[in-house]
Design a protein around this motif. Sequence first.
Motif, short mmCIF file in Angstrom:
data_model
loop_
_atom_site.label_atom_id
_atom_site.label_comp_id
_atom_site.label_asym_id
_atom_site.label_seq_id
_atom_site.Cartn_x
_atom_site.Cartn_y
_atom_site.Cartn_z
N LEU B 28 0.83 -1.19 0.00
CA LEU B 28 0.00 0.00 0.00
C LEU B 28 0.87 1.25 0.00
CD1 LEU B 28 -2.70 -0.92 2.66
CD2 LEU B 28 -3.05 -0.69 0.22
N PRO B 29 0.39 2.34 -0.60
CA PRO B 29 1.17 3.58 -0.55
C PRO B 29 1.28 4.07 0.89
CG PRO B 29 -1.02 3.98 -1.46
CD PRO B 29 -0.86 2.51 -1.36
N PRO B 30 2.37 4.75 1.23
CA PRO B 30 2.55 5.21 2.62
C PRO B 30 1.42 6.16 3.01
CG PRO B 30 4.47 5.69 1.28
CD PRO B 30 3.47 5.11 0.37
N ILE B 31 0.86 5.93 4.21
CA ILE B 31 -0.27 6.76 4.62
C ILE B 31 0.20 8.17 4.95
CG2 ILE B 31 -2.38 6.64 5.97
CD1 ILE B 31 -1.30 4.12 7.23
N TRP B 32 1.42 8.24 5.49
CA TRP B 32 1.92 9.53 5.98
C TRP B 32 3.41 9.56 5.78
CZ3 TRP B 32 3.31 12.18 10.94
CH2 TRP B 32 2.83 13.49 10.96
N SER B 33 3.87 10.36 4.84
CA SER B 33 5.26 10.25 4.46
C SER B 33 6.22 10.76 5.53
CB SER B 33 5.50 10.99 3.15
OG SER B 33 5.04 12.32 3.28
N ALA B 34 5.73 11.56 6.45
CA ALA B 34 6.64 12.07 7.49
C ALA B 34 7.05 10.95 8.44
CB ALA B 34 5.98 13.20 8.26
N VAL B 40 -0.84 -0.09 8.77
CA VAL B 40 -2.25 -0.12 9.13
C VAL B 40 -2.53 -1.21 10.15
CG1 VAL B 40 -4.57 -0.43 8.22
CG2 VAL B 40 -2.87 0.77 6.88
N GLY B 41 -1.83 -2.33 10.07
CA GLY B 41 -2.05 -3.38 11.06
C GLY B 41 -3.05 -4.42 10.63
N MET B 42 -3.12 -4.71 9.34
CA MET B 42 -4.10 -5.69 8.85
C MET B 42 -3.94 -7.08 9.45
SD MET B 42 -5.14 -4.80 4.98
CE MET B 42 -3.58 -4.77 4.15
N PRO B 43 -2.73 -7.57 9.68
CA PRO B 43 -2.62 -8.91 10.29
C PRO B 43 -3.36 -9.02 11.61
CG PRO B 43 -0.47 -8.18 9.54
CD PRO B 43 -1.40 -7.01 9.40
N GLY B 113 -4.18 -1.87 18.49
CA GLY B 113 -3.48 -1.09 17.49
C GLY B 113 -2.57 -0.05 18.11
N VAL B 114 -3.10 0.70 19.09
CA VAL B 114 -2.32 1.76 19.72
C VAL B 114 -1.11 1.18 20.45
CG1 VAL B 114 -2.35 3.49 21.53
CG2 VAL B 114 -4.24 3.35 19.93
N PHE B 115 -1.32 0.08 21.20
CA PHE B 115 -0.22 -0.49 21.95
C PHE B 115 0.78 -1.20 21.04
CE2 PHE B 115 -0.56 0.26 26.40
CZ PHE B 115 -1.84 0.76 26.53
N HIS B 116 0.33 -1.63 19.89
CA HIS B 116 1.27 -2.20 18.92
C HIS B 116 2.27 -1.11 18.53
CE1 HIS B 116 2.30 -5.04 15.59
NE2 HIS B 116 2.78 -3.93 15.08
N ASN B 117 1.73 0.08 18.19
CA ASN B 117 2.59 1.20 17.85
C ASN B 117 3.47 1.61 19.02
OD1 ASN B 117 1.59 1.35 15.29
ND2 ASN B 117 0.07 2.91 15.77
N LEU B 118 2.90 1.61 20.22
CA LEU B 118 3.67 2.01 21.40
C LEU B 118 4.83 1.05 21.61
CD1 LEU B 118 3.88 3.92 23.79
CD2 LEU B 118 2.47 2.36 25.10
N GLY B 119 4.56 -0.24 21.43
CA GLY B 119 5.62 -1.24 21.57
C GLY B 119 6.76 -0.98 20.60
N GLN B 120 6.39 -0.62 19.37
CA GLN B 120 7.42 -0.36 18.37
C GLN B 120 8.21 0.90 18.71
OE1 GLN B 120 4.93 -0.60 14.68
NE2 GLN B 120 6.33 -2.29 14.25
N ILE B 142 -3.35 8.37 17.11
CA ILE B 142 -4.51 8.67 16.28
C ILE B 142 -4.69 7.62 15.19
CG2 ILE B 142 -5.50 10.35 14.69
CD1 ILE B 142 -4.07 12.53 16.27
N THR B 143 -3.58 7.33 14.48
CA THR B 143 -3.70 6.32 13.42
C THR B 143 -4.00 4.95 14.03
OG1 THR B 143 -1.33 5.96 13.46
CG2 THR B 143 -2.16 7.50 11.85
N GLY B 144 -3.46 4.69 15.22
CA GLY B 144 -3.74 3.41 15.88
C GLY B 144 -5.21 3.25 16.20
N ILE B 145 -5.83 4.35 16.64
CA ILE B 145 -7.26 4.30 16.94
C ILE B 145 -8.08 4.06 15.67
CG2 ILE B 145 -9.23 5.68 17.71
CD1 ILE B 145 -7.45 6.92 19.79
N ILE B 146 -7.77 4.85 14.62
CA ILE B 146 -8.52 4.71 13.37
C ILE B 146 -8.35 3.32 12.78
CG2 ILE B 146 -8.77 5.60 11.03
CD1 ILE B 146 -7.91 8.32 12.07
N ALA B 147 -7.08 2.89 12.69
CA ALA B 147 -6.83 1.56 12.14
C ALA B 147 -7.49 0.49 13.01
CB ALA B 147 -5.33 1.30 12.04
#
Lengths: 121, 168
Positions: B28-34, B40-43, B113-120, B142-147
């Motif tokens: 997928l194209p990058p959601i946010w290039s910064a 997204v966390g589809m798995p 989703g949020v804690f996945h990002n936090l772990g990373q 924010i993206t963790g919540i939406i995803a």
Amino acid sequence: MFSKEKSRYINDILLCIGILAVALIAFLVFKATMKDGKIVTVSINGKETQGYSLSVDAENVITSGKNGEYQNMLVIKDGKAYVKEANCRDKICVSHRKISKVGETIVCLPHKLVISIDNDG
Amino acid sequence: MKNQTKKITFLGVMTAFAMVLSYLELLLPPIWSAVPGIKVGMPNIIIIFLLYKLSFKEAVAVSFIRVCLTALLFGNVMSLIYSISGAALSLAVMFILKKTDRFSMVGVSVAGGVFHNLGQIIAAIIVMQTKEIGYYMIVLSITGIIAGIFVGLAGALCLKYSKKIKFL
């Protein structure tokens, strides 16, 4: 049965609000504890090549790449550093806001260039 | 005996499914290039589905194997470290929240989703020795919540339709 479902959805919303609140607080705490930097360090391909003082206004064109074809113009003014122009494709470095605190960086990925703020040499 | 074989086969298929989703994400194209590398966390759809359909044990097994195999095939040691941190923290939190029975599947997924990002992020801070990476956390929340909402809805749909299939 129905009210249990409803309370679950309410808890979900509370969870989202809670997460956002914690993230916001963390962000503000982070922002408040950032220290003012003293020097601008330029790294090309991971190696530090140049350093400039943040307190001296200057404009420098940083060249990199095999034949010096990559160019980024680093401007230091009023204690802040930013990239005014660059001949990279994305120009993410140009649109980056001005940096002045220790740890902040402006990166130009295609040019393998990292401009960072430090305290000392 | 037969049930065990069925289960192992099923979990194997689920693992493969999760790996495919993981790979799809990269296309997928990058959601946010910064923030390059933001995912997204589809798995997680598979993982949370397993958490609700079977149990924590199965979710952990599939998650762990999926992370290792994906890192082996498509990544490197660095991506393995980040993936494991994210997946481990995410699963632990999802398990706890599910146990309290106070949240819906979407809520659990959002936390996941949020804690996945936090772990990373935590792994990145430890590896790179800079705490400035924590700045990303507000965006990743924010993206963790939406995803998480989308993943949770997808997982709930999977759960609903899986009930119509006899062999599960």
